[in-house]
Design an enzyme around this catalytic site. Structure first.
Site, PDB file in Angstrom:
ATOM      1  N   CYS A  85      11.688  35.655  30.013  1.00 37.19           N
ATOM      2  CA  CYS A  85      10.377  35.015  29.797  1.00 37.19           C
ATOM      3  C   CYS A  85       9.875  34.312  31.051  1.00 37.19           C
ATOM      4  O   CYS A  85       8.736  34.496  31.455  1.00 37.19           O
ATOM      5  CB  CYS A  85      10.462  34.022  28.645  1.00 37.19           C
ATOM      6  SG  CYS A  85      10.908  34.785  27.075  1.00 37.19           S
ATOM      7  N   HIS A  86      10.723  33.486  31.669  1.00 39.48           N
ATOM      8  CA  HIS A  86      10.294  32.712  32.823  1.00 39.48           C
ATOM      9  C   HIS A  86      11.302  32.718  33.953  1.00 39.48           C
ATOM     10  O   HIS A  86      11.172  31.967  34.909  1.00 39.48           O
ATOM     11  CB  HIS A  86       9.957  31.280  32.402  1.00 39.48           C
ATOM     12  CG  HIS A  86       8.872  31.224  31.379  1.00 39.48           C
ATOM     13  ND1 HIS A  86       9.131  31.075  30.043  1.00 39.48           N
ATOM     14  CD2 HIS A  86       7.524  31.341  31.488  1.00 39.48           C
ATOM     15  CE1 HIS A  86       7.988  31.083  29.372  1.00 39.48           C
ATOM     16  NE2 HIS A  86       7.000  31.253  30.226  1.00 39.48           N
ATOM     17  N   GLY A  87      12.343  33.527  33.834  1.00 40.38           N
ATOM     18  CA  GLY A  87      13.257  33.731  34.943  1.00 40.38           C
ATOM     19  C   GLY A  87      14.412  32.760  35.076  1.00 40.38           C
ATOM     20  O   GLY A  87      14.999  32.659  36.153  1.00 40.38           O
TER      21      GLY A  87
END
Length: 184
Positions: free
Chosen positions: A148-150
């Site tokens: 999703c956001h790393g």
């Protein structure tokens, strides 16, 4: 005639009247009535049976091979169980804890070094990190990668890169036998 109304009943103790008996009886019956009325409210505060059934999960670890990862459900959340290899244990133990965003040694996160048990929910926004299946992206630290956001976690579930503020949570668990754990 007024004196006759306050005379003791036959067999009563001196100083007790019929009015005292009625007040005591009415108070006792009122107390039982209040308790009977409050009881349903008190029992409604207890968790339901289906909730209690989900509060613990027992897992047999015997079929899990070294290097294999297992996912089980506990309280509606995925729990990742990793049967770590000696290399993963060594890598997790050799990390300088002072360099971590959420400093926690590997020994504080496991009960047995070969078994890592963590809640598989990213601490950034609640996504499910990849890394449980063979072929999944695990990131440069060999742990888990949140697409999703790393956020990137290491082999101990500690945050190493990305926006997640905390390590993956360790649920309350205990070994009930050499190859059986009880989560919750």
């Amino acid at each position: 005639m007024a004196d006759l109304a306050h005379q003791n009943a036959a067999g009563a103790h001196p100083g007790e009247t019929r009015r005292d008996f009625l007040i005591l009886t009415a108070t006792a019956i009122g107390g039982v009535g209040v308790a009977a009325a409050i009881w349903p409210f008190i029992t409604s505060l207890s968790p339901a049976r289906d909730t209690l059934a989900l509060s613990t999960t027992e897992v047999d670890l015997a079929p899990v091979q070294v290097g294999q990862r297992l996912t089980v459900a506990w309280r509606g959340k995925p729990v990742f169980i990793d049967h770590r290899t000696p290399e993963e244990i060594k890598a997790a133990g050799s990390v300088d804890v002072a360099d971590l965003r959420d400093p926690q040694p590997d020994s504080a996160r496991v009960k047995k070094p070969e078994w890592l048990v963590i809640v598989g929910v990213c601490t950034h926004l609640g996504c499910i990190p990849l890394g449980q299946k063979t072929g999944d992206e695990r990131g440069p630290y060999g742990g888990w990668f949140c697409p999703c956001h790393g956020s990137i976690y290491d082999t101990s579930g500690r945050i190493r890169q990305g926006p997640a503020p905390l390590n993956l949570a360790v649920p309350p668990y205990e070994f009930t036998a050499d190859t059986t754990i009880k989560i919750g």
